[in-house]
Design an enzyme around this catalytic site. Structure first.
Site, PDB file in Angstrom:
ATOM      1  N   LYS B  78       0.848  -1.193   0.000  1.00  0.00           N
ATOM      2  CA  LYS B  78       0.000   0.000   0.000  1.00  0.00           C
ATOM      3  C   LYS B  78       0.885   1.244   0.000  1.00  0.00           C
ATOM      4  CE  LYS B  78      -3.917   2.090   2.508  1.00  0.00           C
ATOM      5  NZ  LYS B  78      -4.760   2.044   3.729  1.00  0.00           N
ATOM      6  N   SER B 153      -9.794   2.170   2.824  1.00  0.00           N
ATOM      7  CA  SER B 153      -8.898   2.843   1.901  1.00  0.00           C
ATOM      8  C   SER B 153      -7.907   1.933   1.193  1.00  0.00           C
ATOM      9  CB  SER B 153      -8.110   3.918   2.657  1.00  0.00           C
ATOM     10  OG  SER B 153      -7.235   3.304   3.610  1.00  0.00           O
ATOM     11  N   SER B 177     -10.038   0.230   7.219  1.00  0.00           N
ATOM     12  CA  SER B 177      -9.483   0.319   5.868  1.00  0.00           C
ATOM     13  C   SER B 177      -8.875  -0.954   5.300  1.00  0.00           C
ATOM     14  CB  SER B 177      -8.436   1.435   5.800  1.00  0.00           C
ATOM     15  OG  SER B 177      -9.086   2.677   5.667  1.00  0.00           O
TER      16      SER B 177
END
Lengths: 485, 461
Positions: B78, B153, B177
């Site tokens: 990420k 997210s 997330s």
């Protein structure tokens, strides 16, 4: 005389508190591994954390905690076993993360006090509100380029102790002595070098005035970043008078932050409380609360060096020094160390006189710090020994001292080399006296006729003839005998 | 040869070990898939050259018998994790040129275990969102329906895992997330106990909530990754000294007699597979019971106040002065305003403004302090529940993924979007979502039991 400002409407007194920032002596910064050393090329001592890089986290330097606790003891203060780090938020170029890590709600050190000498020569007790641990900001450099500012983060993240006094200061003199005492304490403890020129000790002053007899505080003005004891005293006096004049002229003035300008001898407005910043303090989630044990605190207490006030009392009680002498000799750690080394096993009073007399004079004359004295404390002690055991006279000793100061040699060697040994051989002295008496029969007659004062003249002649090497007491005694005969 | 990207992480490890294929071959297969599915926009930055180099080094290590726990496994990271020498943007324009000179502790541990970096996955800007639509680099598409969002997210990571564009990926949770996009993309996601994984090198959103974690195709894959990433880090003062067990070895598929609580407050809306899953767990010998979590409803507000309050100070450092994008101005303040106005997207700016209010002298008193108190009450809900049961079980996100259009019109603000996720973030307990959208939440530090139950939950298709 008690500090008062006489106005047209009455007599005013000062109400003042000091906030002193002390840069902590430690190898690395308070939350990063970068060097905390002063100086270096710009941005030499900067870890990624100090430059506010993403993903960087603070890790508390335990040395800084220890230094705060030590200083807390120096301030006779309560050590808090639980303290918490907060973020103080504001934007400025030299604050790389946009917040300063500090301790607002739960500081590491709580209430304490310092006793200071006031303008009457008496003692005033100044309360300490708190001492908290925080990080320093970097430095903005605005004068290297006409339109740009440069940033140096060497100082960013260096540990600071902010020491906040209660509003107990009532005169510029008290403020001055408070700072001197504080500086002496942190230097004794080795927690801050106390150097106000280099900014490792900085002072903010809160000043207000009120009529004598009033019990409430009137509103205050903060003077930021004053960098010498003298300036602090001047700034307080100026600001107090300014406020009195305004009150008496029926004018109001804002609760604001001002700057002291020593060149024009005035304080100038920086920002007023109406547009004061909201620092949006809140606990720093990157740092768990700091919880320390009794054992940890006790361990630090046990290893504390002797503090100036305690040392002073000991010098007076055990060594028989006067309050004045003791105060001078403990005023900084190096002087006290020198004196104690020199006085070890000797008449402390005599050694004190030599340190505060000839040594201080010579050091001041040559601008040498006592720790770099060419006359070592051991040699100064040996010099005193030579006087005590009658090897040399006090007068010769002064001569020997000057040679020691120039050559760093030990006094016995100098005495030997220069043949300065005091003559205590009565036969030799008697011979000398006989010769002088024989050469001055008129003066002998005068003495016998009752002019006693002339005896001193004869002693002088004996000293002169012996180039000062005759033990003056012995010379006196022998002269008396000869004159009686 | 079969498509190597079809293998789970666990199976790929086996194949590598048995020398059926090399890491270079596996990596090439993934790089091919990434190219083929680039339209999904799962990655912000692809690092094919670095990947092949790392894969080659991995093969060399394996040849010398020095294989690590994840030797040769290609991963997506990420874009909130700082990777040394590889651009790390937090999906924000303000960091669009930022190349970290250091590596996050968790990713360093992955590389030390032999893993291979494929690239940096898309996310909501600074991880603020649950649709991956606030990214400066554009929306990521849900591989199961490209009109839909992947959740967020960590939507880039979830989409990359679901579309087999990596064997596994890292994620971060602040308010759900990892589990949210795992649920939307039908992959497994796990957020360990707060303090298990170091936050060093992870770009901060809200420090007291942020927790690095993983997304993969199965719970076992997640377990293998997390046991490598977790463990004390002297660079993070909030990281725990607790020993990290070999989680993947504890997945024995035996939950007989285990007490599983189902919070009443998490049953308001239930997905289609719910009844079947409950029955499945009963059949496996678990004892299911209802528990009360009375402060669940407050979690959303508490989360917003705390996360935005913390975020506003965490993001204060992005001022254009030292790194990242700078927009000049006549004065320092003007430079700050220009940089932050043009550097941050709308959602981040909104949260900054609210967060500034929540931490202002007044807001702190009226909102932040009450939110902290409520956070304690929510924690008490968990403490009480865990006196009775070993784990909690519920849907992760009880709704179907919304379309990109719906997301742009605020669908993510719907009450069932993250209600079941936020309470566990506020309390720091371990929680995971199986690839069938069902979640398990456990006691503090009992990550092993959560993974163990999740592994069984995942068997119910």
């Amino acid at each position: 005389m008690t500090y008062r400002i006489e106005g047209k409407t009455g007599t005013w007194e000062l109400v003042c508190g000091l906030e002193v920032h002390c840069e902590i002596i430690s190898n690395s910064k308070v939350f990063s591994g970068a060097s905390a050393e002063f100086g270096g090329e710009p941005n030499d001592h900067v870890a990624f954390l100090d430059a506010g890089f993403p993903g960087q986290l603070p890790v508390l330097n335990e040395k800084c905690v220890e230094q705060c606790i030590k200083t807390g003891f120096g301030l006779n203060a309560k050590i808090n076993k639980h303290s918490v780090f907060d973020r103080k938020n504001y934007f400025y170029g030299d604050l790389p993360t946009g917040y300063q890590i500090t301790q607002l709600f739960y500081p590491i050190v709580g209430e304490g006090y310092l006793d200071v000498t006031n303008e009457d020569g008496g003692i005033s007790r100044i309360g300490i509100e708190r001492l908290h641990l925080e990080q320093d900001a970097g430095k903005s450099i605005h004068d290297m380029h006409p339109t740009r500012s440069y940033l140096d983060f060497n100082r960013a993240g260096v540990g600071l102790m902010e020491i906040v006094s209660k509003p107990d200061v009532r005169s510029p003199e008290e403020a001055g002595d408070y700072l001197r005492k504080l500086r002496s304490i942190v230097r004794y403890l080795g927690t801050c070098d106390g150097n106000m020129d280099e900014g490792s000790m900085r002072c903010d002053i809160n000043v207000s005035v009120r009529k004598v007899g009033e019990t409430e505080f009137r509103h205050r003005v903060e003077i930021k970043n004053v960098n010498s004891v003298k300036f602090v005293m001047q700034a307080i006096d100026l600001e107090a008078h300014r406020q009195v004049e305004l009150y008496e002229a029926g004018q109001t003035f804002p609760q604001e932050t001002r700057l002291f300008d020593p060149e024009n001898m005035e304080t100038r407005s920086m920002r007023s409380k109406e547009n004061a910043l909201d620092y949006r303090y809140f606990p720093d989630p990157d740092l768990p609360p700091l919880d320390i044990t009794d054992e940890y605190i006790e361990n630090i207490r046990k290893n504390l060096p002797e503090l100036p006030e305690v040392k002073k009392a000991r010098f007076m009680d055990e060594l028989g020094l006067s309050e004045y002498d003791a105060r001078i000799l403990v005023s900084d750690r190096e002087t006290a160390l020198y004196f104690e080394t020199a006085a070890k096993g000797r008449d402390a009073k005599k050694v004190a006189n030599w340190v505060m007399g000839d040594l201080f004079a010579a050091l001041n004359r040559e601008y040498i710090a006592i720790e770099n004295s060419p006359v070592s404390p051991e040699n100064l002690g040996a010099l005193v020994d030579l006087i005590t055991d009658g090897t040399i006279s006090g007068k010769i000793a002064k001569e020997v001292f000057e040679i020691m100061f120039e050559t760093k040699k030990d006094p016995a060697a100098i005495v030997e080399e220069k043949g300065l040994k005091q003559v205590s051989d009565t036969g030799a002295i008697e011979k000398m006296i006989d010769e002088i008496l024989a050469a001055n029969p008129d003066k002998v007659a005068e003495i016998k006729a009752g002019k006693d004062k002339l005896k001193g003249w004869f002693v002088g002649q004996i000293m002169k003839a012996s180039q000062g090497k005759v033990n003056p007491a012995l010379a006196n005694q022998l002269l008396e005998q000869k004159l009686k005969n | 040869m079969t498509d190597l990207t079809e293998l789970t992480l666990t199976d790929a490890l086996k194949g590598l070990k048995e020398k059926k294929f090399s890491s270079v071959e596996l990596t090439k297969a993934y790089l091919g898939k990434m190219e083929e599915l680039r339209r999904l926009n799962a990655y912000i930055t692809e690092t094919p050259e670095k990947a092949l180099q790392m894969a080659e080094e991995s093969d060399n290590r394996r040849a010398k018998g020095e294989a690590g726990k994840l030797e040769g496994i290609p991963l997506g990271i990420k874009d909130m994790f700082c990777t040394k020498g590889t651009k790390t943007t937090a999906a924000s324009r303000i960091l669009s040129n930022f190349i970290p000179p250091f590596e996050a502790t968790t990713t360093q541990r992955l590389w030390d275990a032999g893993a291979v970096l494929l690239g940096k996955t898309n996310t909501d800007e600074f991880a603020m969102g649950s649709s991956t639509i606030t990214s400066y680099y554009g929306v990521t598409h849900n591989p199961h329906d490209e009109n839909k969002v992947p959740g967020g997210s960590s939507g880039g990571s979830a989409a990359a895992v679901a579309a087999h564009m990596c064997a596994g990926a890292t994620g971060t949770e602040t308010g759900g997330s990892i589990r949210h996009p795992a649920s939307f993309c039908k992959v497994s996601g796990f957020k360990p106990t707060y303090g298990r994984c170091s936050r060093y090198g992870v770009i901060a959103y809200a420090s007291s909530l942020d927790e690095p974690g993983v997304l993969a195709r199965s719970v076992e894959d997640c377990a293998r990754m997390i046991e490598v990433m977790a463990g004390h880090d002297p660079k993070d003062s909030t990281s725990s000294h607790r020993e990290v067990p070999e989680f993947h070895k504890m997945l024995d598929k035996n939950i007989k007699g285990m007490k599983i609580g189902i919070p009443k407050e998490y049953q308001e809306l239930l997905p289609a597979n719910w009844e079947k899953a409950v029955q499945f767990l009963k059949d496996e010998g678990a004892v299911l019971m209802d528990v009360d979590m009375p402060h669940t409803e407050e979690a959303g507000m508490v989360y917003y106040v705390i996360s935005q309050g913390e975020a506003t100070t965490n993001l204060a450092r992005y001022d254009g002065a030292r790194y990242g994008v700078r927009e000049n101005g006549e004065t320092l303040d003007e430079m700050y305003m220009n940089t932050r106005m043009k550097g941050f997207g709308q959602e981040v700016r909104n949260r900054m403004i609210l967060g500034t209010f929540f931490t202002s002298a007044k807001g702190y008193h009226d909102y932040f302090v009450p939110a902290q108190k409520m956070r304690s009450l929510i924690k008490q809900d968990f403490d009480k529940a865990f006196e009775k049961v070993d784990v909690l079980f519920s849907p992760a996100v009880p709704i179907e993924p919304f379309t990109i259009e719906e997301a742009k019109h605020g669908a993510a603000k719907g009450r069932f979007n993250d209600n079941y996720l936020m309470p566990s973030c506020l309390t720091g307990v371990p929680a995971g979502c199986a690839n069938n959208g069902l979640q398990v939440i456990g006691r503090m530090w009992d990550d092993a039991t959560v993974l163990k139950v999740l592994d069984v939950v995942e068997m119910c298709k």
